[in-house]
Design a protein around this motif. Structure first.
Motif, PDB file in Angstrom:
ATOM      1  N   HIS A  51       0.839  -1.194   0.000  1.00 32.75           N
ATOM      2  CA  HIS A  51       0.000   0.000   0.000  1.00 32.75           C
ATOM      3  C   HIS A  51       0.880   1.252   0.000  1.00 32.75           C
ATOM      4  O   HIS A  51       1.982   1.259   0.555  1.00 32.75           O
ATOM      5  N   ILE A  52       0.376   2.305  -0.602  1.00 30.47           N
ATOM      6  CA  ILE A  52       1.069   3.588  -0.571  1.00 30.47           C
ATOM      7  C   ILE A  52       1.028   4.112   0.861  1.00 30.47           C
ATOM      8  O   ILE A  52      -0.037   4.185   1.481  1.00 30.47           O
ATOM      9  N   LEU A  53       2.177   4.471   1.387  1.00 26.84           N
ATOM     10  CA  LEU A  53       2.270   4.871   2.794  1.00 26.84           C
ATOM     11  C   LEU A  53       1.844   6.313   3.010  1.00 26.84           C
ATOM     12  O   LEU A  53       2.129   7.197   2.187  1.00 26.84           O
ATOM     13  N   THR A  54       1.180   6.545   4.133  1.00 32.65           N
ATOM     14  CA  THR A  54       0.966   7.914   4.571  1.00 32.65           C
ATOM     15  C   THR A  54       2.243   8.393   5.270  1.00 32.65           C
ATOM     16  O   THR A  54       3.133   7.594   5.586  1.00 32.65           O
ATOM     17  N   GLU A  55       2.324   9.679   5.523  1.00 33.55           N
ATOM     18  CA  GLU A  55       3.505  10.215   6.216  1.00 33.55           C
ATOM     19  C   GLU A  55       3.636   9.601   7.608  1.00 33.55           C
ATOM     20  O   GLU A  55       4.742   9.296   8.060  1.00 33.55           O
ATOM     21  N   LYS A  56       2.499   9.398   8.278  1.00 34.26           N
ATOM     22  CA  LYS A  56       2.511   8.813   9.620  1.00 34.26           C
ATOM     23  C   LYS A  56       3.036   7.380   9.576  1.00 34.26           C
ATOM     24  O   LYS A  56       3.814   6.946  10.436  1.00 34.26           O
ATOM     25  N   GLN A  57       2.611   6.620   8.571  1.00 37.16           N
ATOM     26  CA  GLN A  57       3.069   5.239   8.429  1.00 37.16           C
ATOM     27  C   GLN A  57       4.557   5.193   8.109  1.00 37.16           C
ATOM     28  O   GLN A  57       5.298   4.354   8.644  1.00 37.16           O
ATOM     29  N   ALA A  58       5.016   6.090   7.235  1.00 35.41           N
ATOM     30  CA  ALA A  58       6.429   6.130   6.868  1.00 35.41           C
ATOM     31  C   ALA A  58       7.294   6.466   8.074  1.00 35.41           C
ATOM     32  O   ALA A  58       8.402   5.946   8.234  1.00 35.41           O
ATOM     33  N   LEU A  59       6.761   7.321   8.947  1.00 32.09           N
ATOM     34  CA  LEU A  59       7.501   7.716  10.148  1.00 32.09           C
ATOM     35  C   LEU A  59       7.779   6.520  11.050  1.00 32.09           C
ATOM     36  O   LEU A  59       8.772   6.488  11.769  1.00 32.09           O
ATOM     37  N   LYS A  60       6.917   5.516  10.985  1.00 33.62           N
ATOM     38  CA  LYS A  60       7.080   4.334  11.835  1.00 33.62           C
ATOM     39  C   LYS A  60       8.059   3.330  11.241  1.00 33.62           C
ATOM     40  O   LYS A  60       8.740   2.608  11.981  1.00 33.62           O
ATOM     41  N   VAL A  61       8.112   3.236   9.918  1.00 32.00           N
ATOM     42  CA  VAL A  61       8.862   2.132   9.302  1.00 32.00           C
ATOM     43  C   VAL A  61      10.234   2.517   8.761  1.00 32.00           C
ATOM     44  O   VAL A  61      11.106   1.652   8.609  1.00 32.00           O
ATOM     45  N   ILE A  62      10.481   3.775   8.457  1.00 33.72           N
ATOM     46  CA  ILE A  62      11.773   4.158   7.874  1.00 33.72           C
ATOM     47  C   ILE A  62      12.892   4.212   8.919  1.00 33.72           C
ATOM     48  O   ILE A  62      13.984   3.697   8.680  1.00 33.72           O
ATOM     49  N   PRO A  63      12.678   4.806  10.091  1.00 34.25           N
ATOM     50  CA  PRO A  63      13.767   4.826  11.087  1.00 34.25           C
ATOM     51  C   PRO A  63      14.131   3.415  11.540  1.00 34.25           C
ATOM     52  O   PRO A  63      13.320   2.488  11.470  1.00 34.25           O
TER      53      PRO A  63
END
Length: 537
Positions: free
Chosen positions: A34-46
């Motif tokens: 799924h295309i990530l929201t900014e909130k979701q990206a904040l959880k998985v990128i770091p």
């Protein structure tokens, strides 16, 4: 040679309904996450290392092993989220005209066969307008550019199997540009990377002795087509600067062809040494910034992101007596790393190792500085050059830490020198420099004129700087008041062009102080690929 692939080794495609209309009905896109929201990206990128405060009480011999976890520390910043969005977008855009559910897909595969048969990777009988874009990421060694790419790419399965279509989709593939800049080595790296993923034997079949570079490139394009590669990442692109000009040009042209004819998006990653390769060839510069380019630099001491990085990193102390992050410690960490991400994390790890192994069990300014001088002695000359802003010293480390761009003058402007004339250009002057250097002026004179112009007009655009520098080159030294006269700063009148000539967009952008892309987009010159090129089945 038969390439048998074990279907059970990979993720089987699960198709998701797409919100974006033009993505619907394309299995290559529907199988992506799924295309990530900014909130979701904040959880998985770091990436946060495993850590428990109770581990500080474990034996020293054990705690020293915990320190290796610091290598997994990755702090995400706004430009990382922007990069994630761009990669998400260009992978999907590159698949718009590659749909295994359509009849066009068979024609595209036949094109690949013809390229191999004719030994011509540029050949095409059937092609749709390319929807593939390119991204260029330029950053100094240690700036975290490659790690950032890998963190974003790790969000995607590398291989997805589509049993219905007999297809093994490679979502992304990363290869390093060979250190000698050889076309054959590049192709071998590509085939080996695919073989490593799929268990195929493409390298043995297509890169065997006697194969010409053109044959190998044709097979490389064909394999990219067969496995629907979503993104090809070429790291260490600066290595092309060390090979013959004809080789580097051919390789760059191949990247463009791959993007144009096979619809494979390209991500070029390299140090500032690679910039002349892009800047000297407008075609490559345009393609390598189609979806945006990124510059990864060292942190400034007062950068809020640097402060946040230190505070989060400081939590991972395995010494018995963890202390607070004082201003004095912040100062020494910056002084000994000069804001370079890889160096500050290495220094933090080594300092803890010293504190634990000597039973000191606490980090201090003196300990950190001593470890930097003893354990990181190989980078001390470079750190000193950055610390002192010693431009002459920085020139010796153009591919390691310096922000300057290396430029080798062409032979025509180097007739009186036995060695190639090499200059190092501040990034902020690069665009203006190339505008004048391409006109045949002596490169050293151009750089000198631009430095003078930028001191007098620090807020001037590259176009304005090149105009002032041109006056300096032609008429000699000018006073500050003369340079600031309106006659020097006014825009050059556009040439006598037809009303629909695209070149007028450049002058309109200059007048309005906006990007050329915006002018072209607002005038309807740039079309939406989803509306223009997608074939309705």
């Amino acid at each position: 040679m038969k390439n048998d692939i074990d279907m059970n080794s990979f993720k089987i495609a699960r198709y998701r309904r797409q919100v974006v209309l033009e993505y619907r009905g394309n299995p290559l896109i529907e199988a992506l996450p799924h295309i990530l929201t900014e909130k979701q990206a904040l959880k998985v990128i770091p990436s946060k290392p495993v850590f428990d405060k109770s581990e500080r009480n474990h034996p020293a011999s054990i705690r020293i092993h915990y320190l290796a976890r610091i290598r997994n520390f990755f702090e995400a910043f706004p430009h990382h989220f922007e990069l994630q969005e761009q990669i998400s977008t260009i992978i999907r855009a590159g698949y718009l005209n590659r749909n295994p559910a359509s009849s066009a897909h068979v024609k595209q595969l036949n094109d690949g066969y013809d390229r191999v048969r004719l030994k011509d990777h540029t050949h095409t009988n059937y092609s749709l307008p390319s929807t593939a874009e390119c991204i260029a990421i330029i950053g100094n060694s240690g700036s975290g550019k490659t790690e950032a790419c890998l963190r974003v790419l790790s969000l995607y399965d590398r291989v997805i199997v589509h049993p219905k279509y007999g297809l093994y989709q490679i979502v992304w593939l990363k290869i390093d540009c060979p250190s000698v800049g050889s076309l054959k080595q590049l192709c071998m790296s590509f085939f080996l990377a695919v073989d490593s993923l799929l268990g195929t034997q493409y390298c043995a079949e297509y890169a065997s002795r006697g194969k010409t570079p053109d044959e190998m490139l044709a097979h490389m394009a064909s394999v990219s087509n067969i496995h629907c590669i979503g993104l090809l990442v070429i790291d260490e692109i600066q290595h092309l600067m060390s090979c013959k000009e004809s080789e580097s040009t051919k390789m760059m042209n191949f990247f463009v062809t791959l993007s144009n004819t096979v619809n494979v998006p390209i991500l070029l990653v390299g140090t500032p040494k690679a910039l002349p390769l892009l800047q000297n060839n407008l075609r490559q510069a345009r393609r390598a910034s189609g979806a945006g380019s990124y510059r990864f630099s060292r942190f400034a001491k007062d950068d809020p992101d640097w402060q946040e990085l230190l505070e989060n990193l400081w939590e991972y102390q395995w010494v018995n007596n963890p202390g607070p992050l004082t201003n004095e410690i912040k100062e020494v960490l910056y002084d000994e790393s000069q804001g370079i991400l890889a160096l500050v994390t290495t220094l933090f790890r080594l300092a803890q190792h010293r504190a634990i192994s000597t039973s000191h069990e606490k980090l201090s300014v003196n300990l950190i500085r001593r470890v930097a001088r003893e354990k990181m002695s190989d980078v001390q000359p470079m750190i000193a050059a950055l610390r002192n802003n010693d431009e002459d010293a920085l020139l010796r480390y153009d591919d390691i830490l310096t922000d300057l761009i290396k430029y080798t003058a062409p032979k025509a402007s180097n007739v009186n020198k036995s060695e190639p004339q090499q200059l190092y250009i501040p990034p902020e002057l690069a665009n203006a420099f190339y505008l004048l250097a391409e006109e045949g002026y002596n490169a050293e004179d151009v750089l000198g004129a631009l430095k003078k112009a930028s001191k007098i007009l620090p807020e001037a655009s590259p176009y304005q700087l090149s105009g002032v520098a041109h006056e300096l080159l032609v008429n000699g030294p000018l006073t500050e008041s003369e340079v600031k006269k309106q006659s020097l700063l006014k825009k050059v009148d556009p040439p006598d062009l037809d009303a629909d000539d695209l070149r007028l967009a450049y002058f309109d952008a200059e007048d309005e102080g906006i990007d050329v892309y915006q002018i072209l987009n607002e005038s309807g010159m740039i079309k939406n690929p989803a509306e223009e090129f997608v074939i309705n089945q």
